[in-house]
Design an enzyme around this catalytic site. Sequence first.
Site, PDB file in Angstrom:
ATOM      1  N   HIS A 170       5.279  -0.756   9.368  1.00  0.00           N
ATOM      2  CA  HIS A 170       5.554  -0.370   8.053  1.00  0.00           C
ATOM      3  C   HIS A 170       5.542   1.445   8.234  1.00  0.00           C
ATOM      4  CE1 HIS A 170       5.944  -0.043   3.650  1.00  0.00           C
ATOM      5  NE2 HIS A 170       5.260   1.338   3.741  1.00  0.00           N
ATOM      6  N   CYS A 171       6.668   1.871   7.776  1.00  0.00           N
ATOM      7  CA  CYS A 171       7.079   3.308   8.189  1.00  0.00           C
ATOM      8  C   CYS A 171       6.710   4.076   6.674  1.00  0.00           C
ATOM      9  CB  CYS A 171       8.072   3.754   8.891  1.00  0.00           C
ATOM     10  SG  CYS A 171       8.555   5.755   8.921  1.00  0.00           S
ATOM     11  N   PRO A 172       5.860   5.048   6.398  1.00  0.00           N
ATOM     12  CA  PRO A 172       5.717   5.751   5.291  1.00  0.00           C
ATOM     13  C   PRO A 172       6.858   6.586   5.035  1.00  0.00           C
ATOM     14  CG  PRO A 172       4.026   6.416   6.608  1.00  0.00           C
ATOM     15  CD  PRO A 172       4.478   5.119   7.441  1.00  0.00           C
ATOM     16  N   ASN A 175       9.463   4.894   3.665  1.00  0.00           N
ATOM     17  CA  ASN A 175       9.099   3.951   2.508  1.00  0.00           C
ATOM     18  C   ASN A 175       9.300   2.548   2.652  1.00  0.00           C
ATOM     19  OD1 ASN A 175       7.476   3.733   0.188  1.00  0.00           O
ATOM     20  ND2 ASN A 175       9.424   4.105  -0.989  1.00  0.00           N
ATOM     21  N   ASN A 176       9.216   2.108   3.887  1.00  0.00           N
ATOM     22  CA  ASN A 176       9.692   0.781   4.083  1.00  0.00           C
ATOM     23  C   ASN A 176       9.057  -0.075   5.212  1.00  0.00           C
ATOM     24  OD1 ASN A 176      10.909  -1.593   3.440  1.00  0.00           O
ATOM     25  ND2 ASN A 176      13.073  -0.959   3.442  1.00  0.00           N
TER      26      ASN A 176
END
Length: 313
Positions: A170-172, A175-176
Amino acid sequence: MKSPVHRCRDVEHGRGQTGVGDGAGVNCLESEQRIPISKDVITSSSASAMWFIRDACGIVCAIITWLLVLYAEFVVLFVMLLPSKNLTYSILNGTLFNTLAFLALASHLRAMCTDPGAVPKGNATKEYIESLQLKPGQVVYKCPKCCSIKPDRAHHCSVCKRCIRKMDHHCPWVNNCVGENNQKYFVLFTMYIALISLHTLVMVVFHFLYCFEDDWTKCSSFSPPATVILLILLCFEGLLFLIFTSVMFGTQVHSICTDETGIEQLKKEERRWAKKTKWMNMRAVFGHPFSILWFSPFSTPDHGKAETYQYVV
C-alpha cells in the site's frame, strides 16, 4: 515463514469435509483441492464503481506529490526557461519537461483511482458458497476481516479494508494499494518522476553555470538570493525524488520479472503458481503485444479476462 497454506483461516469444504469455525482454530488443512473460478465472478461487483480510498494520510501525501510537481513546474518555467535568451533551448526543454510532468501526473491519477484488484466485500455468504457446488475435498478460503472469498495470492489491506489480488504494497503517495490492476500505472509514475527529476537536475546545473558566467540579475526575473534559494530547493527535491523513484522503479520491475509481489517476498511465501518467463510476466502487467501503449497511462492493459483464479489464502 513458510507457505500461508499452513496458517489457519476461515474455510468452507465440500461435502464430506469439516470446516474451520472462525479462523482462530488450530486444525489447519494439510492438503486441499483448490477451485478455479472465473475472474469475472470476482470483479463483477466493483469493476464499474469509482475507486478512491478515503484515507487522510494518503490524501495528504497525494496532494503533496502534486504540489511538489507544480513547484518544479514553476521554477523550471519562470526561473530557468522563460528568462533564457536561447529560444530553442527553452522550447525543447520546456516541451520535454511538461510532457514528462503531464505523463507523471496522469499515471499518478490512474494509479490512485484504479481498482487495484479488490475482491468483492462480503461475498463469502453461505448461499454463494453453496452455489459454487463444491465437491468432496475442495475448499474455499474466507478472509475473516472483510468476509470475502479469498483468491490465491490475495492479501488483506488494513487501509483499503479489502482483499487485493496480487497486492504488492500500500503506497500512501498514490493513496492506494499497488495490485494486479494498477501496477502498470504505479511503475509508469515512478519512471516518469525519475526522468523528470533527472532532467530537472541537468537543467539546474546548466542554469547555475550560465548565471556564474553572466550577470545574476540577467539570468532570472527574480532577485539573485531568491533565484539561488529556489534552485537549491528544486535541486534537493529533484535529487531526493530521483533516488526514491529510481529505487521503487527497479524494485517493481524486479518484482514483475520474478512474478513475486513485495508481500510474497517479505513473507517468503512458497511459490504455488506456474512459473513464466520474464517477458510473459511483463506482458501480463503492461498488456500484450509490446507497443508504445506500454508507456501510456491512458491505455488499460488486458490482464487476461479468461484467466481463472483459485480461492486459497
